[in-house]
Motif scaffolding. Structure first.
Motif, PDB file in Angstrom:
ATOM      1  N   LEU A  80     -32.389  24.408  34.101  1.00  0.00           N
ATOM      2  CA  LEU A  80     -30.958  24.052  34.274  1.00  0.00           C
ATOM      3  C   LEU A  80     -30.810  22.389  34.965  1.00  0.00           C
ATOM      4  O   LEU A  80     -30.277  21.788  34.397  1.00  0.00           O
ATOM      5  N   VAL A  81     -31.793  22.022  35.722  1.00  0.00           N
ATOM      6  CA  VAL A  81     -31.985  20.592  35.867  1.00  0.00           C
ATOM      7  C   VAL A  81     -31.956  19.861  34.690  1.00  0.00           C
ATOM      8  O   VAL A  81     -31.289  18.830  34.724  1.00  0.00           O
TER       9      VAL A  81
ATOM     10  N   GLU B 249     -29.792  15.978  30.872  1.00  0.00           N
ATOM     11  CA  GLU B 249     -29.527  15.643  29.274  1.00  0.00           C
ATOM     12  C   GLU B 249     -28.204  15.408  29.088  1.00  0.00           C
ATOM     13  O   GLU B 249     -27.992  14.543  28.070  1.00  0.00           O
ATOM     14  N   ARG B 250     -27.202  15.944  29.698  1.00  0.00           N
ATOM     15  CA  ARG B 250     -25.798  16.073  29.275  1.00  0.00           C
ATOM     16  C   ARG B 250     -25.152  14.967  30.303  1.00  0.00           C
ATOM     17  O   ARG B 250     -23.831  14.742  30.307  1.00  0.00           O
TER      18      ARG B 250
ATOM     19  N   ILE C  62     -16.918  19.256  31.880  1.00  0.00           N
ATOM     20  CA  ILE C  62     -17.721  19.847  32.834  1.00  0.00           C
ATOM     21  C   ILE C  62     -18.069  18.666  33.578  1.00  0.00           C
ATOM     22  O   ILE C  62     -19.032  17.673  33.245  1.00  0.00           O
ATOM     23  N   ASP C  63     -17.858  18.282  34.779  1.00  0.00           N
ATOM     24  CA  ASP C  63     -18.034  17.257  35.523  1.00  0.00           C
ATOM     25  C   ASP C  63     -19.193  17.670  36.633  1.00  0.00           C
ATOM     26  O   ASP C  63     -19.982  16.776  37.157  1.00  0.00           O
TER      27      ASP C  63
ATOM     28  N   VAL D  14     -27.652  27.759  31.350  1.00  0.00           N
ATOM     29  CA  VAL D  14     -28.156  26.747  30.451  1.00  0.00           C
ATOM     30  C   VAL D  14     -27.624  27.173  28.802  1.00  0.00           C
ATOM     31  O   VAL D  14     -27.427  26.142  28.249  1.00  0.00           O
ATOM     32  N   GLU D  15     -27.620  28.227  28.602  1.00  0.00           N
ATOM     33  CA  GLU D  15     -27.165  28.642  27.455  1.00  0.00           C
ATOM     34  C   GLU D  15     -25.748  28.446  27.049  1.00  0.00           C
ATOM     35  O   GLU D  15     -25.308  27.826  26.130  1.00  0.00           O
ATOM     36  N   ARG D  16     -24.794  28.595  27.938  1.00  0.00           N
ATOM     37  CA  ARG D  16     -23.408  28.366  27.916  1.00  0.00           C
ATOM     38  C   ARG D  16     -23.217  26.810  28.037  1.00  0.00           C
ATOM     39  O   ARG D  16     -22.137  26.375  27.348  1.00  0.00           O
TER      40      ARG D  16
END
Length: 417
Positions: free
Chosen positions: A68-69, A74-75, A52-53, A38-40
Motif C-alpha cells: 500500500l505504501v 507511485e500515485r 484521491i488526496d 491497493v486493487e481499488r
C-alpha cells in the motif's frame, strides 16, 4: 474538500466517514484490507472525481502494508496512519508512514494532509447553497414556486437539485409526472443515518428531469404523510450538507407547519412531526417565503413570518406574495400588498407575483416547469427575476441563456391560448 480512501475496521471506518462529511470532505473508497485498497486504487481512473488526496488507514497488519505504501508513492497520494497505541505507532514507524491519533480528532488528520493535498492546486470550488421555499398554511404556491425557481436556476447554468421535504403533502413528484414509490429524499435520509450517503449515492437515487435550461436532479418526497418519522432532523441536516457537495444550488420545498413538538411532549427523545421543516430552515442560506395574495393569505403571512425568520436566523429572507390580483384585494393590488406588509410586518416584499392561472395550469397539465410551457408569461418572468437575484454574483447569467428562455417552445403554445 479532500478526497479520501479508507481502510479500517468497520466501526472505525463508519466514524471516519461521519467525521469526514462533517468537515466537508468525501470518502470515495472504503476497503476492508490493505490489499483490497491497493486493487481499488489501481482500478480507479486517473480523472475520476473526487481526486484521491489522502489514504487513511489503521496502522495494523490487516490495513497497512508495504504494498500500500508503494502504491501511494507511485500515485503521489498522501498516506496517513491512525495509531492509538504503542503497537500501531511502532508499525507506522516501521513502514515509514506519518501517524496521528484518532483521539486528537479529525482536525489532526486534516493538518497531516493539507501541505500535500493543497500544494499547487487551484482553490476548491465553493460549496453549494440551500434555498428553502416555505409559506404559511393554505395554498400560496410553494411547490409551483420551487419547481419554477429550480428550473430557472438550471437555465442560468447552475447545477440544481430540487428536494421535496414536505412531510404533510409532498407534491413535487405528481407535479412533474414522476413515480414516487421509492422516495429519493427518504432514501437519502436512510443512507445518511447509516453514514454512507455520498455524492455518487445521490446521483443514483435522484430522478433526472430534463428542462429547456438543463437537467434538474430531483429527490422526490414521501408518498404518504404517515412516513414522516423517516425524515428526522439530524438526517435531513446531513442530507442537505451532502447536497452542498453535490450541486451548486439545492431548492427545498417544505411543509407549512412550524410547530416544535417538544413543547407539548413529555418524551424529549421521541421523533418530531415537523423536524424536517425546522431542519431545512435552520440549514438554509436563502429563505423564500411565499404568501397568498388575498386578505386571508396576507394575514397568515403577517402572523407566521416572525417565527419563520427566527427559525432561520442565518438565512436571507425574501418575501414573495403570490397570486396577486385586483379581484381579491382591490385596485392597485401590488401597492396595497406593499403597504399592508410594511405597516403590519415591517417588511418590504421582494416581489408580487401575478395570478396567472393559464401558465400555472399549463405547467401542471404537462408536468413541466413554467419556463418550458409558458416562457413569455408574466408569472414566469417574475420567477426569472428571483432566480437572477439568487444566482451568485461571480457567475452572472449569460444574455444568450436569458434570450433563449424568452422563446417558448411552439408545441406548448396551444395550451396557453
Amino acid at each position: 474538500m479532500i478526497g479520501i480512501a479508507v481502510s479500517a475496521p468497520l466501526e472505525r471506518e463508519d466514524a471516519i466517514v461521519r467525521e469526514a462529511a462533517r468537515h466537508g470532505h468525501r470518502v470515495a473508497i472504503r476497503a476492508a484490507t490493505a490489499d483490497d485498497l491497493v486493487e481499488r486504487l489501481a482500478a480507479r481512473p486517473a480523472d475520476a472525481e473526487p481526486r484521491i488526496d489522502l489514504v487513511l488507514v489503521v496502522a495494523d497488519e490487516r490495513h497497512a502494508s508495504r504494498a500500500l505504501v508503494a502504491a501511494c508513492d507511485e500515485r503521489g497520494v498522501r498516506l496517513v496512519a491512525l495509531a492509538d497505541d504503542a503497537a500501531e505507532r511502532a508499525r507506522a514507524q516501521t513502514l515509514g508512514i506519518d501517524a496521528v491519533a484518532w483521539a486528537d480528532g479529525f482536525t489532526a488528520v486534516e493538518a497531516a494532509v493539507r501541505p500535500s493535498a493543497d500544494a499547487g492546486r487551484e482553490p476548491a470550488r465553493s460549496r453549494g447553497r440551500v434555498v428553502a421555499i416555505w409559506g404559511p398554511a393554505g395554498a400560496p404556491g410553494r411547490t409551483t414556486a420551487a419547481i419554477a425557481l429550480a428550473a430557472e436556476l438550471a437555465l442560468l447554468g447552475r447545477r440544481t437539485a430540487l428536494v421535496d421535504a414536505d412531510t404533510t403533502s409532498a407534491t413535487i413528484a405528481p407535479a412533474l409526472g414522476l413515480l414516487d414509490e421509492s422516495p429519493g429524499f427518504a432514501a437519502a435520509a436512510r443512507l445518511a443515518r447509516a453514514g454512507s450517503l455520498t455524492v455518487d449515492e445521490l446521483d443514483r437515487i435522484c430522478q433526472l428531469v430534463p428542462t429547456m435550461g438543463g437537467t434538474l436532479r430531483v429527490l422526490t418526497g414521501i408518498g404518504r404523510a404517515s412516513r414522516w418519522p423517516e425524515l428526522g432532523g439530524e438526517r435531513v441536516a446531513e442530507v442537505l450538507e451532502r447536497c452542498r457537495d453535490w450541486v451548486d444550488v439545492t431548492v427545498v420545498d417544505v411543509a407549512a407547519s412550524l410547530e416544535r413538538d417538544e413543547e407539548i411532549s413529555s418524551d424529549l427523545f421521541a421523533p418530531r412531526r415537523h423536524a424536517a421543516t425546522l431542519a431545512v430552515l435552520a440549514a438554509a442560506d436563502e429563505l423564500v417565503v411565499v404568501g397568498g395574495g388575498d386578505a386571508v393569505g396576507v394575514a397568515r403571512l403577517v402572523r407566521s413570518l416572525p417565527e419563520a425568520r427566527e427559525l432561520a436566523p442565518q438565512a436571507r429572507c425574501r418575501v414573495i406574495v403570490n397570486k396577486v390580483r385586483a379581484a381579491a384585494i382591490g385596485l392597485a393590488p401590488e401597492r396595497a400588498v406593499h403597504e399592508t406588509l410594511r405597516r403590519l410586518a415591517q417588511v418590504t416584499p421582494e416581489a408580487c407575483w401575478p395570478f396567472d392561472g393559464r401558465a400555472a395550469d399549463a405547467a401542471l397539465l404537462e408536468g413541466r416547469p413554467l419556463v418550458d410551457v409558458a416562457g413569455r408569461s408574466r408569472l414566469r418572468r417574475r420567477v426569472q427575476e428571483l432566480a437572477v437575484a439568487l444566482a451568485p454574483a461571480e457567475q452572472p447569467a449569460s444574455r444568450a441563456s436569458l434570450r433563449a428562455a424568452e422563446r417558448p417552445r411552439r408545441r406548448w403554445l396551444p395550451a396557453l391560448r
